[in-house]
Design an enzyme around this catalytic site. Sequence first.
Site, PDB file in Angstrom:
ATOM      1  N   GLY A  37      45.750  45.207  44.244  1.00  8.39           N
ATOM      2  CA  GLY A  37      46.296  45.965  43.120  1.00  8.39           C
ATOM      3  C   GLY A  37      47.803  45.901  43.100  1.00  8.39           C
ATOM      4  N   ASN A 111      39.176  53.975  45.985  1.00  7.52           N
ATOM      5  CA  ASN A 111      38.895  52.624  45.515  1.00  7.52           C
ATOM      6  C   ASN A 111      37.476  52.599  44.972  1.00  7.52           C
ATOM      7  OD1 ASN A 111      38.204  49.446  47.156  1.00  7.52           O
ATOM      8  ND2 ASN A 111      38.690  49.850  45.041  1.00  7.52           N
ATOM      9  N   GLY A 112      37.320  52.160  43.733  1.00  8.02           N
ATOM     10  CA  GLY A 112      35.987  52.091  43.128  1.00  8.02           C
ATOM     11  C   GLY A 112      35.978  52.779  41.784  1.00  8.02           C
ATOM     12  N   TYR A 250      36.037  36.564  45.496  1.00  8.75           N
ATOM     13  CA  TYR A 250      37.405  36.556  45.001  1.00  8.75           C
ATOM     14  C   TYR A 250      38.337  37.616  45.600  1.00  8.75           C
ATOM     15  CZ  TYR A 250      41.313  37.397  41.879  1.00  8.75           C
ATOM     16  OH  TYR A 250      42.566  37.618  41.391  1.00  8.75           O
ATOM     17  N   CYS A 390      31.156  44.458  35.158  1.00  6.66           N
ATOM     18  CA  CYS A 390      31.052  45.303  36.353  1.00  6.66           C
ATOM     19  C   CYS A 390      31.468  46.724  35.990  1.00  6.66           C
ATOM     20  CB  CYS A 390      31.981  44.772  37.438  1.00  6.66           C
ATOM     21  SG  CYS A 390      32.053  45.879  38.862  1.00  6.66           S
TER      22      CYS A 390
HETATM   23  P1  AMP Z   1      39.342  33.503  33.650  1.00  6.54           P
HETATM   24  O1  AMP Z   1      38.091  32.679  33.683  1.00  6.54           O
HETATM   25  O2  AMP Z   1      40.430  32.951  32.810  1.00  6.54           O
HETATM   26  O3  AMP Z   1      39.031  34.925  33.324  1.00  6.54           O
HETATM   27  O4  AMP Z   1      39.962  33.531  35.093  1.00  6.54           O
HETATM   28  C1  AMP Z   1      39.237  33.329  36.232  1.00  6.54           C
HETATM   29  C2  AMP Z   1      40.226  33.376  37.352  1.00  6.54           C
HETATM   30  O5  AMP Z   1      40.664  34.706  37.550  1.00  6.54           O
HETATM   31  C3  AMP Z   1      39.617  32.896  38.631  1.00  6.54           C
HETATM   32  O6  AMP Z   1      40.469  31.852  39.016  1.00  6.54           O
HETATM   33  C4  AMP Z   1      39.735  34.034  39.607  1.00  6.54           C
HETATM   34  O7  AMP Z   1      40.519  33.616  40.688  1.00  6.54           O
HETATM   35  C5  AMP Z   1      40.455  35.131  38.888  1.00  6.54           C
HETATM   36  N1  AMP Z   1      39.680  36.378  38.799  1.00  6.54           N
HETATM   37  C6  AMP Z   1      38.361  36.553  38.881  1.00  6.54           C
HETATM   38  N2  AMP Z   1      38.045  37.867  38.681  1.00  6.54           N
HETATM   39  C7  AMP Z   1      39.200  38.511  38.488  1.00  6.54           C
HETATM   40  C8  AMP Z   1      39.546  39.885  38.225  1.00  6.54           C
HETATM   41  N3  AMP Z   1      38.627  40.831  38.138  1.00  6.54           N
HETATM   42  N4  AMP Z   1      40.861  40.171  38.083  1.00  6.54           N
HETATM   43  C9  AMP Z   1      41.782  39.208  38.143  1.00  6.54           C
HETATM   44  N5  AMP Z   1      41.529  37.915  38.384  1.00  6.54           N
HETATM   45  C10 AMP Z   1      40.244  37.568  38.545  1.00  6.54           C
HETATM   46 FE1  SF4 Z   2      30.832  43.486  42.612  1.00 11.63          FE
HETATM   47 FE2  SF4 Z   2      29.729  42.257  40.536  1.00 11.63          FE
HETATM   48 FE3  SF4 Z   2      28.522  44.353  41.666  1.00 11.63          FE
HETATM   49 FE4  SF4 Z   2      30.779  44.677  40.282  1.00 11.63          FE
HETATM   50  S1  SF4 Z   2      28.808  44.000  39.477  1.00 11.63           S
HETATM   51  S2  SF4 Z   2      30.268  45.596  42.265  1.00 11.63           S
HETATM   52  S3  SF4 Z   2      31.890  42.772  40.760  1.00 11.63           S
HETATM   53  S4  SF4 Z   2      28.924  42.340  42.604  1.00 11.63           S
END
Ligand code: AMP
Ligand code: SF4
Length: 470
Positions: A37, A111-112, A250, A390
């Site tokens: 964050g 967190n959550g 990620y 999510c």
């Molecule tokens: P996009 O498909 O343009 O939304 O971006 C996907 C990219 O964002 C991937 O390269 C991940 O590394 C990153 N990513 C995935 N989930 C998240 C998230 N919740 N917040 C920020 N970045 C994310």
């Molecule tokens: Fe994690 Fe996906 Fe479940 Fe959200 S929905 S808690 S991102 S596994």
Amino acid sequence: MAREINEECGVFGIYCQNHVAVAPLTYLGLFALQHRGQESSGMAVTDGRQIMLYKGTDLVPKVFSEEKLKQLKGYAAIGHVRYSTTGSNLPENAQPLVVDSSFGQVALAHNGNLTNSVELRGELTRSGAVFNTSTDTELIVNLLAQQGGDLETALVKTAQQLAGAFALVVLTRKRLIGVRDPLGFRPLVLGARPDGYLLASESCALTNLGAEVLREIQPGEMVIIDQDGVKFHKYAERQRESFCVFEYVYFARPDSNLLGQSVHQVRKRIGATLWKEAPVEADVVIAAPDSGTPAAMGFAEASGLPFEIGLLKNRYIGRTFIEPSQQLRELGVRIKLNPIGAVIRNKRIVIIDDSIVRGTTSAKIVRLLRETGAKEVHMYAASPPYLYPCFYGIDTSQGTDLVAAKYNIEEIKRLIGADTLRYLSLEGLVEAVGIQKERLCLACFTGDYPLPIRGVTSKHCFEQNGSANE
Ligand code: AMP
Ligand code: SF4
């Protein structure tokens, strides 16, 4: 590769008997969790008589000066880094939050995401509670302040009224407490130093401080740390566990361990599985930096193809960075991501990113590789199609943005302009993670939400047009 907006939250706690400098240690702990964050950072410190709070809407090193850290004298502290999953990025929404209660001052960081916040807010408002923030964390603080009895009982009663994902760190004038929700969506780990104990969202924040990792707090468990030492309290029976699999994909840092698995190794196994599932003729494997790197290394190792750095990311871009204007962008200014021509030109490239969420990042990367002279671009996602939003604390609750929910794989491939587009299978992901499927939340890939969400009871609410799972 991270998008511009960023992830969820990180929490940290420390308790040291011998009055060591807890504020600088909390600063370092939060710094190690900054990837979770970047919108706000804060800490609350107790010296045994009072709790001092300091927070701001910026990165950890921007919020805390050396001078400020010197003023925050005490022997226990909690800290928080935040991305606004609930409530916008206003200064009052930064955490920790502090309230006065029958137990004295209590500070709390979360967190959550709660899934029953609408009901709770209604009930609390009817009983006279006043809210100063738009976060669900304030609901927890208010619920806690309403309880009678001793703090431990009050925390148990509070936790039992919450639904959803919560990893909490709580600070009173004399105690540090950690609480994990009964399904264990978000991580929380306990560590020790010779002078005391620590809690953190991820083990990297403990090992960064030279601490020993003791163990993870269990789902439905509370840990109480005070001058008598450490006490564990199981406040909820485990029905099922639902650890967020996206932490492996990620969120977490590769130098963290989650449920006993090294995040780096899991990502390497994911890469190897991708190769096993979808081998391809290519010259070189590259990663979307930095989150795709371990998977790309695993893919290269399994395939025997060379792994190269093909895209270079400028690590020093913070929130204060001035975006190039449209005119500068048209001139080809690539401040954030620059391709290495010698690696890419005239090559058949396999590019691996951890996930494709909205699809905009992949489209940009493919374009960049083609402009640099790649002969072929094979895009591999180190996770299955992200189909469902999510509700447990990750920033994707806008279901309409999810590219895989709107288009099938062939259509996405065309949209992003790749020669090939392959996703990891769900089975491949679970196998690479090395944890039984029953212990994981996989809802963003399957639609099987482990906890009902208000107005969302099944995956059919988000059924996609195409069949991205084919
Ligand atoms: P996009 O498909 O343009 O939304 O971006 C996907 C990219 O964002 C991937 O390269 C991940 O590394 C990153 N990513 C995935 N989930 C998240 C998230 N919740 N917040 C920020 N970045 C994310
Ligand atoms: Fe994690 Fe996906 Fe479940 Fe959200 S929905 S808690 S991102 S596994």
